[in-house]
Motif scaffolding. Structure first.
Motif, PDB file in Angstrom:
ATOM      1  N   ASP A 223      -0.190   9.411  -6.448  1.00  0.00           N
ATOM      2  CA  ASP A 223       0.019   8.016  -6.049  1.00  0.00           C
ATOM      3  C   ASP A 223       1.236   7.889  -5.131  1.00  0.00           C
ATOM      4  OD1 ASP A 223      -2.169   7.294  -7.554  1.00  0.00           O
ATOM      5  OD2 ASP A 223      -0.998   6.748  -9.353  1.00  0.00           O
ATOM      6  N   VAL A 224       2.295   8.675  -5.515  1.00  0.00           N
ATOM      7  CA  VAL A 224       3.512   8.642  -4.684  1.00  0.00           C
ATOM      8  C   VAL A 224       3.209   9.163  -3.284  1.00  0.00           C
ATOM      9  CG1 VAL A 224       5.799   9.641  -4.378  1.00  0.00           C
ATOM     10  CG2 VAL A 224       5.118   8.734  -6.604  1.00  0.00           C
ATOM     11  N   GLU A 225       2.432  10.255  -3.232  1.00  0.00           N
ATOM     12  CA  GLU A 225       2.080  10.814  -1.932  1.00  0.00           C
ATOM     13  C   GLU A 225       1.256   9.809  -1.119  1.00  0.00           C
ATOM     14  OE1 GLU A 225       0.095  14.449  -2.708  1.00  0.00           O
ATOM     15  OE2 GLU A 225       1.933  15.579  -3.216  1.00  0.00           O
ATOM     16  N   VAL A 226       0.337   9.147  -1.852  1.00  0.00           N
ATOM     17  CA  VAL A 226      -0.471   8.135  -1.141  1.00  0.00           C
ATOM     18  C   VAL A 226       0.425   7.013  -0.641  1.00  0.00           C
ATOM     19  CG1 VAL A 226      -2.278   6.408  -1.419  1.00  0.00           C
ATOM     20  CG2 VAL A 226      -2.585   8.691  -2.405  1.00  0.00           C
ATOM     21  N   ASP A 227       1.332   6.561  -1.560  1.00  0.00           N
ATOM     22  CA  ASP A 227       2.246   5.493  -1.157  1.00  0.00           C
ATOM     23  C   ASP A 227       3.150   5.955  -0.029  1.00  0.00           C
ATOM     24  OD1 ASP A 227       1.156   3.830  -3.055  1.00  0.00           O
ATOM     25  OD2 ASP A 227       2.672   4.297  -4.600  1.00  0.00           O
ATOM     26  N   ARG A 228       3.563   7.223  -0.102  1.00  0.00           N
ATOM     27  CA  ARG A 228       4.434   7.754   0.937  1.00  0.00           C
ATOM     28  C   ARG A 228       3.689   7.804   2.278  1.00  0.00           C
ATOM     29  NH1 ARG A 228       6.852  13.563  -0.048  1.00  0.00           N
ATOM     30  NH2 ARG A 228       4.651  14.049   0.343  1.00  0.00           N
ATOM     31  N   ASP A 229       2.415   8.213   2.177  1.00  0.00           N
ATOM     32  CA  ASP A 229       1.627   8.238   3.423  1.00  0.00           C
ATOM     33  C   ASP A 229       1.480   6.826   3.990  1.00  0.00           C
ATOM     34  OD1 ASP A 229       1.370  10.970   3.150  1.00  0.00           O
ATOM     35  OD2 ASP A 229      -0.588  10.859   2.129  1.00  0.00           O
ATOM     36  N   LEU A 231       3.534   4.381   3.425  1.00  0.00           N
ATOM     37  CA  LEU A 231       4.836   3.970   3.946  1.00  0.00           C
ATOM     38  C   LEU A 231       5.115   4.624   5.293  1.00  0.00           C
ATOM     39  CD1 LEU A 231       6.987   4.045   0.685  1.00  0.00           C
ATOM     40  CD2 LEU A 231       6.282   2.022   1.988  1.00  0.00           C
ATOM     41  N   LYS A 232       4.712   5.906   5.378  1.00  0.00           N
ATOM     42  CA  LYS A 232       4.913   6.581   6.664  1.00  0.00           C
ATOM     43  C   LYS A 232       4.157   5.846   7.767  1.00  0.00           C
ATOM     44  CE  LYS A 232       5.845  11.292   5.079  1.00  0.00           C
ATOM     45  NZ  LYS A 232       5.349  12.679   5.065  1.00  0.00           N
ATOM     46  N   LYS A 233       2.948   5.468   7.418  1.00  0.00           N
ATOM     47  CA  LYS A 233       2.152   4.746   8.413  1.00  0.00           C
ATOM     48  C   LYS A 233       2.796   3.409   8.732  1.00  0.00           C
ATOM     49  CE  LYS A 233      -2.288   6.822   7.164  1.00  0.00           C
ATOM     50  NZ  LYS A 233      -3.635   6.577   6.634  1.00  0.00           N
ATOM     51  N   GLU A 234       3.245   2.710   7.652  1.00  0.00           N
ATOM     52  CA  GLU A 234       3.887   1.425   7.886  1.00  0.00           C
ATOM     53  C   GLU A 234       5.178   1.602   8.684  1.00  0.00           C
ATOM     54  OE1 GLU A 234       2.850  -1.589   7.198  1.00  0.00           O
ATOM     55  OE2 GLU A 234       0.974  -0.905   6.248  1.00  0.00           O
ATOM     56  N   LYS A 235       5.904   2.706   8.389  1.00  0.00           N
ATOM     57  CA  LYS A 235       7.146   2.996   9.111  1.00  0.00           C
ATOM     58  C   LYS A 235       6.864   3.251  10.583  1.00  0.00           C
ATOM     59  CE  LYS A 235      11.041   6.196   9.144  1.00  0.00           C
ATOM     60  NZ  LYS A 235      11.634   7.400   8.563  1.00  0.00           N
TER      61      LYS A 235
END
Length: 265
Positions: A223-229, A231-235
């Motif tokens: 889930d963290v990796e998904v959220d990180r991905d 977030l990366k996209k949002e970033k």
């Protein structure tokens, strides 16, 4: 030779009176003489009262001792009429005195024996009485000893019974102790097995918990990796927006640079 004093005159006169030949007199005591016995064979003389042939006899009493005579044959269940006829004449006076003296000595000796017999009987009665008293005393003591012996036997029997009961009780206690020991060993083994089962269960629970934790951790990491991905996209999108805004000159340049620094960090 023996001599007689004047005091014996009366006894001598009596001896002489007894020694007189009489046609009818009481029959004296007799003794057995093998050479002069049995019934007279001749027809005469006969006894005065019964007119029967007399019996040969030998006198054995007083001064007539040893004189033979014919006596009345009736001895029992009838009247004895005494001496029928003397065969021997009267003894000499000296011999009669000697016989009287001998009979006196005999009677004195016999009287002494009678007295001794009476004393002996009295002493014997006294000894018997003492013996009976001692015997009664011994019987009483014997009865007491029998009672004490019986009591002692009962006490010994009770003691042996008590010892037997004590041994049985000790044996029962040992058996109960052995049984309790076995029960404790079985209980201890059961508790050990229960502890092992409990420990195994706890280990399984721990392993299951660890598995759940690992599973949840992995899921959380995903889930963290998904959220990180995301977030990366949002970033990336935000960086593009900030870059576009900076390029176009909108807003405060200082604030945009701060937002850009945060996004880069």
């Amino acid at each position: 030779m023996p001599s007689w004093n004047d005091e014996e005159t009366s006894s001598e006169e009596e001896c002489e009176a007894v020694s007189m030949d009489m046609g009818l007199m009481e029959e004296p005591d007799t003794t057995v003489e093998p050479l002069f016995r049995g019934q007279l064979e001749l027809a005469h003389p006969k006894c005065i009262l019964h007119q029967l042939r007399p019996i040969k006899r030998v006198a054995f009493e007083g001064p007539v001792t040893g004189r033979r005579f014919y006596g009345c044959p009736v001895q029992e269940n009838g009247v004895n009429c005494g001496v029928a006829e003397w065969v021997d004449g009267p003894w000499l006076t000296v011999l009669q005195r000697c016989l009287c003296k001998l009979w006196e000595m005999f009677h004195e000796q016999n009287f002494g024996r009678v007295q001794d017999k009476e004393k002996f009987e009295q002493e014997l009665a006294r000894l018997k009485s003492e013996h009976e008293r001692e015997l009664a005393k011994l019987r009483t003591e014997n009865d007491k000893l029998c009672i004490e012996y019986t009591k002692l036997v009962d006490d010994v029997s009770k003691m042996f019974d008590w010892q037997d009961g004590r041994v049985d009780k000790k044996q029962v206690e040992e058996e109960e102790l052995e049984k309790k020991k076995k029960d404790l060993e079985e209980k201890a083994m059961l508790e050990v097995q229960m502890e092992k089962l409990k420990l195994a269960k706890e280990q399984r629970c721990i392993l299951q918990s660890q598995a759940h934790i690992i599973k949840n951790t992995r899921k959380a990491m995903k889930d963290v990796e998904v959220d990180r991905d995301v977030l990366k996209k949002e970033k990336a999108k935000l960086e593009l927006v900030v870059a576009e805004l900076l390029n176009e000159g909108y807003g405060s340049k200082k604030k945009l640079e701060q937002i850009k620094a945060i996004l880069e960090s």
